[in-house]
Each structure stands twice: as structure tokens, then as C-alpha cells.
Motif scaffolding. Structure first.
Motif, PDB file in Angstrom:
ATOM      1  N   ALA A 196      -5.767   6.233   4.691  1.00  0.00           N
ATOM      2  CA  ALA A 196      -6.802   7.478   5.474  1.00  0.00           C
ATOM      3  C   ALA A 196      -6.070   7.905   6.658  1.00  0.00           C
ATOM      4  CB  ALA A 196      -8.216   7.103   6.131  1.00  0.00           C
ATOM      5  N   GLU A 197      -6.100   6.446   7.616  1.00  0.00           N
ATOM      6  CA  GLU A 197      -5.775   6.586   9.151  1.00  0.00           C
ATOM      7  C   GLU A 197      -3.665   6.466   9.247  1.00  0.00           C
ATOM      8  OE1 GLU A 197      -3.759   2.721  12.483  1.00  0.00           O
ATOM      9  OE2 GLU A 197      -5.560   2.470  10.703  1.00  0.00           O
ATOM     10  N   VAL A 198      -3.846   6.951   8.124  1.00  0.00           N
ATOM     11  CA  VAL A 198      -2.087   7.271   8.243  1.00  0.00           C
ATOM     12  C   VAL A 198      -1.799   8.880   7.697  1.00  0.00           C
ATOM     13  CG1 VAL A 198       0.178   6.640   7.024  1.00  0.00           C
ATOM     14  CG2 VAL A 198      -1.080   4.750   7.853  1.00  0.00           C
ATOM     15  N   ARG A 199      -2.559   9.001   7.468  1.00  0.00           N
ATOM     16  CA  ARG A 199      -2.587  10.506   6.912  1.00  0.00           C
ATOM     17  C   ARG A 199      -2.794  11.583   7.801  1.00  0.00           C
ATOM     18  NH1 ARG A 199      -2.566  13.420   2.576  1.00  0.00           N
ATOM     19  NH2 ARG A 199      -3.056  11.791   0.609  1.00  0.00           N
ATOM     20  N   ALA A 200      -3.856  11.339   8.626  1.00  0.00           N
ATOM     21  CA  ALA A 200      -4.489  11.472  10.036  1.00  0.00           C
ATOM     22  C   ALA A 200      -3.344  11.388  10.773  1.00  0.00           C
ATOM     23  CB  ALA A 200      -5.099  10.783  10.303  1.00  0.00           C
ATOM     24  N   LEU A 201      -2.312  10.553  11.180  1.00  0.00           N
ATOM     25  CA  LEU A 201      -1.477  10.215  12.017  1.00  0.00           C
ATOM     26  C   LEU A 201      -0.522  11.250  11.507  1.00  0.00           C
ATOM     27  CD1 LEU A 201      -0.950   6.897  12.815  1.00  0.00           C
ATOM     28  CD2 LEU A 201      -1.326   8.391  14.193  1.00  0.00           C
ATOM     29  N   THR A 202       0.631  11.498  10.344  1.00  0.00           N
ATOM     30  CA  THR A 202       1.304  12.661   9.811  1.00  0.00           C
ATOM     31  C   THR A 202       0.988  13.762   9.728  1.00  0.00           C
ATOM     32  OG1 THR A 202       0.277  12.933   7.058  1.00  0.00           O
ATOM     33  CG2 THR A 202       1.996  10.970   7.537  1.00  0.00           C
TER      34      THR A 202
ATOM     35  N   VAL B  18      19.876   9.664  17.088  1.00  0.00           N
ATOM     36  CA  VAL B  18      18.822   9.887  18.774  1.00  0.00           C
ATOM     37  C   VAL B  18      18.429   9.021  18.780  1.00  0.00           C
ATOM     38  CG1 VAL B  18      17.030  11.644  19.754  1.00  0.00           C
ATOM     39  CG2 VAL B  18      18.634  12.797  17.955  1.00  0.00           C
ATOM     40  N   THR B  19      17.912   8.057  20.181  1.00  0.00           N
ATOM     41  CA  THR B  19      17.621   7.166  20.225  1.00  0.00           C
ATOM     42  C   THR B  19      16.441   7.935  20.992  1.00  0.00           C
ATOM     43  OG1 THR B  19      19.731   5.749  19.912  1.00  0.00           O
ATOM     44  CG2 THR B  19      17.390   4.767  21.315  1.00  0.00           C
ATOM     45  N   VAL B  20      14.817   7.392  21.037  1.00  0.00           N
ATOM     46  CA  VAL B  20      13.647   7.497  21.850  1.00  0.00           C
ATOM     47  C   VAL B  20      12.798   6.601  22.497  1.00  0.00           C
ATOM     48  CG1 VAL B  20      11.555   9.133  21.848  1.00  0.00           C
ATOM     49  CG2 VAL B  20      13.465   9.685  20.451  1.00  0.00           C
ATOM     50  N   THR B  21      12.914   6.305  23.346  1.00  0.00           N
ATOM     51  CA  THR B  21      11.628   5.458  24.067  1.00  0.00           C
ATOM     52  C   THR B  21      10.150   6.191  24.435  1.00  0.00           C
ATOM     53  OG1 THR B  21      12.611   5.275  26.137  1.00  0.00           O
ATOM     54  CG2 THR B  21      14.256   3.966  24.808  1.00  0.00           C
ATOM     55  N   GLY B  22       9.514   4.784  24.438  1.00  0.00           N
ATOM     56  CA  GLY B  22       8.091   4.800  24.623  1.00  0.00           C
ATOM     57  C   GLY B  22       7.220   3.746  24.617  1.00  0.00           C
ATOM     58  N   PRO B  23       5.754   4.333  24.741  1.00  0.00           N
ATOM     59  CA  PRO B  23       5.296   3.046  24.798  1.00  0.00           C
ATOM     60  C   PRO B  23       4.421   2.507  23.301  1.00  0.00           C
ATOM     61  CG  PRO B  23       3.629   5.435  25.576  1.00  0.00           C
ATOM     62  CD  PRO B  23       4.992   5.196  25.720  1.00  0.00           C
ATOM     63  N   ASP B  24       4.643   3.315  22.549  1.00  0.00           N
ATOM     64  CA  ASP B  24       4.043   2.623  21.091  1.00  0.00           C
ATOM     65  C   ASP B  24       5.283   2.982  19.993  1.00  0.00           C
ATOM     66  OD1 ASP B  24       2.323   4.349  18.522  1.00  0.00           O
ATOM     67  OD2 ASP B  24       1.753   2.181  18.926  1.00  0.00           O
ATOM     68  N   LEU B  25       5.609   2.147  18.413  1.00  0.00           N
ATOM     69  CA  LEU B  25       6.584   2.557  17.814  1.00  0.00           C
ATOM     70  C   LEU B  25       6.374   3.836  17.245  1.00  0.00           C
ATOM     71  CD1 LEU B  25       9.068   1.613  16.887  1.00  0.00           C
ATOM     72  CD2 LEU B  25       8.411   0.120  15.495  1.00  0.00           C
TER      73      LEU B  25
ATOM     74  N   VAL C 217       0.165  -0.811   0.063  1.00  0.00           N
ATOM     75  CA  VAL C 217      -0.150  -0.254   0.426  1.00  0.00           C
ATOM     76  C   VAL C 217       0.623   1.284  -0.106  1.00  0.00           C
ATOM     77  CG1 VAL C 217      -2.206   1.496   1.506  1.00  0.00           C
ATOM     78  CG2 VAL C 217      -2.041  -1.171   1.576  1.00  0.00           C
ATOM     79  N   PHE C 218       1.636   1.082   0.662  1.00  0.00           N
ATOM     80  CA  PHE C 218       2.464   2.602   0.817  1.00  0.00           C
ATOM     81  C   PHE C 218       3.385   3.214   0.524  1.00  0.00           C
ATOM     82  CE2 PHE C 218      -0.289   1.621   4.881  1.00  0.00           C
ATOM     83  CZ  PHE C 218      -1.107   3.660   4.753  1.00  0.00           C
ATOM     84  N   SER C 219       4.697   1.669  -0.439  1.00  0.00           N
ATOM     85  CA  SER C 219       6.076   1.744  -0.975  1.00  0.00           C
ATOM     86  C   SER C 219       5.642   3.115  -2.037  1.00  0.00           C
ATOM     87  CB  SER C 219       5.882   0.469  -0.991  1.00  0.00           C
ATOM     88  OG  SER C 219       7.503   1.193  -1.990  1.00  0.00           O
ATOM     89  N   THR C 220       6.861   3.529  -2.210  1.00  0.00           N
ATOM     90  CA  THR C 220       6.913   4.927  -2.815  1.00  0.00           C
ATOM     91  C   THR C 220       7.978   4.577  -3.527  1.00  0.00           C
ATOM     92  OG1 THR C 220       8.680   6.158  -1.571  1.00  0.00           O
ATOM     93  CG2 THR C 220       6.787   7.132  -0.581  1.00  0.00           C
ATOM     94  N   TRP C 221       9.077   3.221  -3.908  1.00  0.00           N
ATOM     95  CA  TRP C 221       9.842   2.798  -4.834  1.00  0.00           C
ATOM     96  C   TRP C 221       8.461   1.636  -5.840  1.00  0.00           C
ATOM     97  CZ3 TRP C 221      14.411   4.560  -5.410  1.00  0.00           C
ATOM     98  CH2 TRP C 221      15.029   4.546  -3.936  1.00  0.00           C
ATOM     99  N   ARG C 222       7.210   1.589  -5.024  1.00  0.00           N
ATOM    100  CA  ARG C 222       6.894   0.929  -6.247  1.00  0.00           C
ATOM    101  C   ARG C 222       5.678   1.307  -6.894  1.00  0.00           C
ATOM    102  NH1 ARG C 222       4.573  -5.137  -3.212  1.00  0.00           N
ATOM    103  NH2 ARG C 222       3.147  -4.321  -5.726  1.00  0.00           N
TER     104      ARG C 222
ATOM    105  N   LEU D 159       6.982   7.834   9.218  1.00  0.00           N
ATOM    106  CA  LEU D 159       6.059   7.132  10.110  1.00  0.00           C
ATOM    107  C   LEU D 159       5.630   6.283   9.828  1.00  0.00           C
ATOM    108  CD1 LEU D 159       3.235   9.255  11.625  1.00  0.00           C
ATOM    109  CD2 LEU D 159       2.421   7.729  10.678  1.00  0.00           C
ATOM    110  N   VAL D 160       5.226   5.196   8.606  1.00  0.00           N
ATOM    111  CA  VAL D 160       4.920   4.292   8.099  1.00  0.00           C
ATOM    112  C   VAL D 160       5.351   3.106   8.715  1.00  0.00           C
ATOM    113  CG1 VAL D 160       5.498   3.849   6.343  1.00  0.00           C
ATOM    114  CG2 VAL D 160       2.701   3.344   6.760  1.00  0.00           C
ATOM    115  N   LYS D 161       6.755   3.155   8.756  1.00  0.00           N
ATOM    116  CA  LYS D 161       7.852   1.782   9.211  1.00  0.00           C
ATOM    117  C   LYS D 161       7.230   1.663  10.858  1.00  0.00           C
ATOM    118  CE  LYS D 161      12.343   1.873  10.124  1.00  0.00           C
ATOM    119  NZ  LYS D 161      13.334   1.645  10.116  1.00  0.00           N
TER     120      LYS D 161
END
Length: 254
Positions: A87-93, A217-224, A59-64, A122-124
Motif C-alpha cells: 500500500a505504501e509503494v502503491r501510494a508512491l507510484t 540522465v543523473t539526478v541528485t537530491g535528498p531521497d533516492l 514482496v515486489f519482484s515481478t520475476w518471481r 520506483l521500488v529499487k
């Protein structure tokens, strides 16, 4: 084809099994800790993890050229006909851009030279976080999913007691053979952003150019998803700190 590696096993003690597949242009590993990591339900969940990631790539690859993101950019696909994930990922970005004060961006030049919506930053993390949910439904397991250094660790159903934390090494961006710090994680995510592995690929939206300095920079948290966003934003702007206190800059390499 999945590569399966037996790491260790001791009678009546948890064993770890690693599964590795090439997805989204990188090796992605799934480590499962259980009394019997060869159980059919464990292996089925791992297959679902990789299937989920392959679908996200479709769905999201920009190389394909036939991916939905690129078809949307070319006007060949009506947004209403796109996969609901779009739509879900667009809202997240959009939210990531707002939360970071514009330091994170999804308005990028793609591999074909065109500019448009590109959720690559973001999508990875979002994909791996979603794929890990298949393992959360498995009884009595602990797991770690690693996609190019962005990692989700967690536990399945019934894994309520303490277990050994996963130890995540942070690589020295100037020396790939050296670990500069170790983060221990039971349930949560670790994301690292920098230029060592892929070169100057992170764009500073304020200048429109790639960030060329060394370090990471390395960040930790509950959600990747959000650990990945904040790692990218804090690499672009070294003075930035996550506005959400659930996310912490665990290590900076200048």
C-alpha cells in the motif's frame, strides 16, 4: 554469501570496508567509513541492509511468480492481506505519476506478458533508501549504498563533523570505461537512468513503447526514491525538469 573487501586502513584514520551481495538481480555494495569498520554493530547493520533488500525482493519482484505483486495481478492475493509495504509503494507510484505529469508510470507489461501494476521503476530506490536507515542508527560512521548506480550516501549517529564526501562517477553510456562527470555527496542520493546497462527497458507511457535513444540522465537530491523517479522521467522526456527544487539534474548525456 556476502563478499567483504578491505579497501584501505590507516591507524586512527577512517578506514573503508566494502560489503557486496547479489540481491534483486544485481550486485549491491555497502561501503562503510569508520575508525573501525569491523565493529560488530557495523557488521550487524550491514546484514540488516541486505536482509531488508531481500525482503523487498520477496514482496515486489515481478520475476518471481510467488511474489506478492504478481499474486495481486493474478487475483490470487487480496490487497488487504498483502504486506503493508504494498500500500505504501502503491501510494508512491500514484504520486510519482501525478508529480511527473504522467511521464512516470507503473502500469506496465510484466515478464509473464500480463499488464498491471508494476512498481519496478520506483521500488529499487525506495528499497535502498529504507535499507540505508539501518546504517544511520550506527555511531560514528559514514556510508554509501550502491544498487546498480542508484546510490544513497549518509552518516550515522554522532557523525556531525565534516568528512570526505563520497565521489560518485557518472559513466559514459557510450563507453563503460569512461567517466564523464563526478558528483560529490555527503548526505543524499544519486540516481541515473538510461539504456546503456539494461538496454531499452524504460517505457514511455505516452506511446507505450520503450525509449530507444542513447544517453542518460543523473539526478541528485535528498531521497533516492524521488531521485530515481525524476531520473527516469527526465530520461523519458528530455525537456522535463524536476518540479521539486530539492532535486536537480546533475548531468545529462545526449
Amino acid at each position: 554469501m556476502s563478499k567483504e573487501v578491505r579497501v584501505s586502513a590507516t591507524d586512527r584514520r577512517p578506514a573503508v570496508r566494502a560489503f557486496v551481495e547479489q540481491v534483486m538481480g544485481m550486485p549491491i555494495s555497502v561501503h562503510v567509513r569508520a575508525l573501525d569498520p569491523d565493529r560488530p554493530d557495523v557488521q550487524a547493520a550491514v546484514r540488516n541492509v541486505f536482509a531488508h533488500l531481500r525482503k523487498v525482493d520477496d514482496v515486489f519482484s515481478t520475476w518471481r511468480g510467488d511474489g506478492e505483486v504478481m499474486r495481486l495481478r493474478r487475483g490470487e492475493l487480496d490487497p488487504d492481506q498483502a504486506h503493508p509495504w504494498v500500500a505504501e509503494v502503491r501510494a508512491l507510484t500514484d504520486e510519482a505519476e501525478r508529480m511527473t505529469g504522467g511521464v512516470f508510470t507503473s502500469d506496465l507489461v510484466g515478464p509473464d506478458g500480463s499488464r498491471g501494476w508494476d512498481p519496478t521503476g520506483l521500488v529499487k530506490g525506495w528499497a535502498v533508501a529504507g535499507a540505508a536507515d539501518y546504517l544511520r542508527e550506527v555511531d560514528e560512521v559514514a556510508f554509501s549504498v550502491n544498487a546498480g548506480g542508484d546510490i544513497v550516501c549518509g552518516r550515522g549517529r554522532g557523525m556531525s563533523g565534516q568528512h570526505t564526501p563520497w565521489r560518485v562517477g557518472i559513466q559514459d553510456p557510450t563507453d563503460p570505461m569512461r567517466v564523464v562527470a563526478v558528483v560529490e555527496v555527503l548526505d543524499g542520493a544519486v540516481a541515473t537512468s538510461g539504456s546503456a546497462a539494461r538496454g531499452a527497458h524504460v517505457i514511455d507511457p505516452r506511446t507505450g513503447t520503450a525509449v530507444t535513444r542513447s544517453g542518460s540522465v543523473t539526478v541528485t537530491g535528498p531521497d533516492l526514491t524521488w531521485a530515481d523517479v525524476w531520473a527516469t522521467a527526465c530520461y523519458v522526456e528530455p525537456t522535463l525538469e524536476p518540479s521539486d527544487p530539492a532535486y536537480v539534474v546533475a548531468h545529462r548525456v545526449d
